[in-house]
Design an enzyme around this catalytic site. Structure first.
Site, PDB file in Angstrom:
ATOM      1  N   LYS A 268       0.822  -1.219   0.000  1.00 54.66           N
ATOM      2  CA  LYS A 268       0.000   0.000   0.000  1.00 54.66           C
ATOM      3  C   LYS A 268       0.848   1.258   0.000  1.00 54.66           C
ATOM      4  CE  LYS A 268      -1.477   2.518   2.953  1.00 54.66           C
ATOM      5  NZ  LYS A 268      -1.917   3.187   4.180  1.00 54.66           N
ATOM      6  N   ASP A 287      -6.581  -0.285   1.182  1.00 53.14           N
ATOM      7  CA  ASP A 287      -6.523  -0.737   2.564  1.00 53.14           C
ATOM      8  C   ASP A 287      -7.940  -1.104   2.974  1.00 53.14           C
ATOM      9  OD1 ASP A 287      -7.804   1.613   2.870  1.00 53.14           O
ATOM     10  OD2 ASP A 287      -6.427   2.486   4.297  1.00 53.14           O
TER      11      ASP A 287
END
Length: 407
Positions: A268, A287
């Protein structure tokens, strides 16, 4: 009316809203100062006068920005030696051109945001019904990759207020002052000069004692990640910042692979850097918060479950969410994702809604960063959000994105 000392750049707020873009968790070093308009300005611009001045320190100058509905106003403040050199008109002109070039690059003003919003609204009923008009002007910044990497290493399991505090402490603790400049004369006490620091270089953060100093500053386990990443880059590259800039030329997959070699950089964080500083406009950082948006509004299969009502983020889920959102929004999916994410932040719950007088709410940053308490933090885009249950929304308070039947 152009503020004294500023230059006007014609730019409607639908192309760039400073109050939104500088608050939504892309960059963490902008400082905002509230402006108190003079009676003269109020008479001439009763609803158009800028409400805040935003400042950002580069290596050799401080950028100062103000905005009304039709223009971006800018000026640069220089260290004394450069300011003295700017008494030469040729030098002053060159510095003015450099500042304007930086603004065009940093805010990517060559991208027509209004056209993108129109395209996203045609492709996506959720964007059209909930976001297009109310959350205008949210564009992706094109940041320095080095600052972007370190900032998002700090973002792990964190929230915007605390990340801001950490990033600013990096600057004040490891980078010498560039210059001082009073707060805007129509804002805070002008007799109290503000000190501005650039973001520290890789060499400044690679020293052996950096990790221990960062732990003292409250960085926790991220202290080693920051120091080790800086050390790795300095050991392996003669010019670490030039190396990171060079990743812009690589494919998304190759640039991601290079970023994942850095300490503290996972999928991420790597995707945030790809999107925010390496021109990979289609990349959607995923996420649990972005996953919830995809489940609620975009027909992604799955049921929220697990601890705290959230599904653990697996590589399979990560890929599925990203693919779904790219399919929905197209080549600039990462930009669209940023708008939807911002629209779902609690701190933007009243953004763009009319006040009792009928004037849209003007959002702003606080004059100095104040990290919220855990229960006040915005979502979990930057990692694991607090497990404390949110309070039930009071009756009549602004809602977030409304569930819309997708087409």
């Amino acid at each position: 009316m152009v503020p004294k000392g500023f230059t006007a750049l014609p730019l409607p707020i639908a192309q760039l809203s400073l109050a939104a873009v500088l608050k939504c968790g892309q960059s963490f070093r902008w400082v905002a100062y509230p402006l108190v308009a003079s009676e003269e300005i109020k008479a001439e611009q009763p609803t158009e006068a800028p409400t805040h001045e935003y400042r950002f320190a580069l290596k050799d100058r401080v950028i100062c920005l103000r905005q009304d509905s039709n223009s971006l106003f800018y000026r640069a403040v220089f260290p004394k030696d450069v300011a003295d050199a700017c008494k030469d008109p040729k030098v002053a002109k060159k510095k003015e051109e450099e500042t304007l070039d930086w603004l065009n690059d940093y805010f990517q003003l060559d991208v027509d945001l209004i056209s993108l919003y129109t395209e996203w609204a045609e492709r996506d009923v959720v964007f059209r019904e909930n976001v297009k008009d109310r959350f205008a002007g949210i564009r992706m910044l094109r940041q320095d990759p080095w600052e972007n990497v370190i900032s998002f290493i700090c973002s792990s399991n964190n929230h915007i207020g605390r990340i801001t505090k950490m990033v600013q402490s990096l600057c004040t603790s490891f980078s010498p002052p560039i210059c001082t400049e009073p707060s805007p004369e129509d804002g805070e006490d002008p007799s109290s000069p503000q000190v501005y620091h650039a973001f520290p270089s890789p060499k400044q953060l690679a020293a052996d004692d950096v990790a221990s100093k960062l732990r003292e500053l409250g960085f926790g386990y991220r202290a080693e990640y920051v120091q080790r990443t800086a050390e790795m880059l300095c050991e392996e590259h003669e010019d670490p910042q030039a190396y990171l800039l060079g990743l812009r030329k690589l494919s998304t997959e190759d640039a991601r692979a290079e970023l994942l070699k850095l300490c503290g950089v996972g999928p991420k964080v790597a995707d945030c850097v790809l999107l925010m500083s390496m021109d990979k406009k289609m990349v959607v950082p995923v996420d649990t918060h972005v996953h919830q948006i995809a489940l609620k509004y975009y027909g992604l299969r799955g049921t929220p479950s697990g601890k705290g009502g959230k599904v653990p983020m697996t590589p399979k889920i990560y890929e599925a969410v990203g693919s779904k959102l790219v399919e929905t929004w197209g080549d600039y999916a990462g930009w669209a994702h940023s708008v939807l994410f911002t629209a779902d932040l609690r701190s933007f719950a009243s953004y763009g809604l009319p006040t009792p007088t009928g004037t849209p709410v003007k959002q702003s940053l606080p004059p100095t960063p104040v990290p919220p308490t855990p229960s006040e933090s915005d979502s979990d885009y930057f990692g694991t959000s607090p497990t404390k249950k949110r309070k039930t929304r009071a009756s009549g308070s602004p809602s977030k994105l409304k569930r819309v039947k997708t087409e």
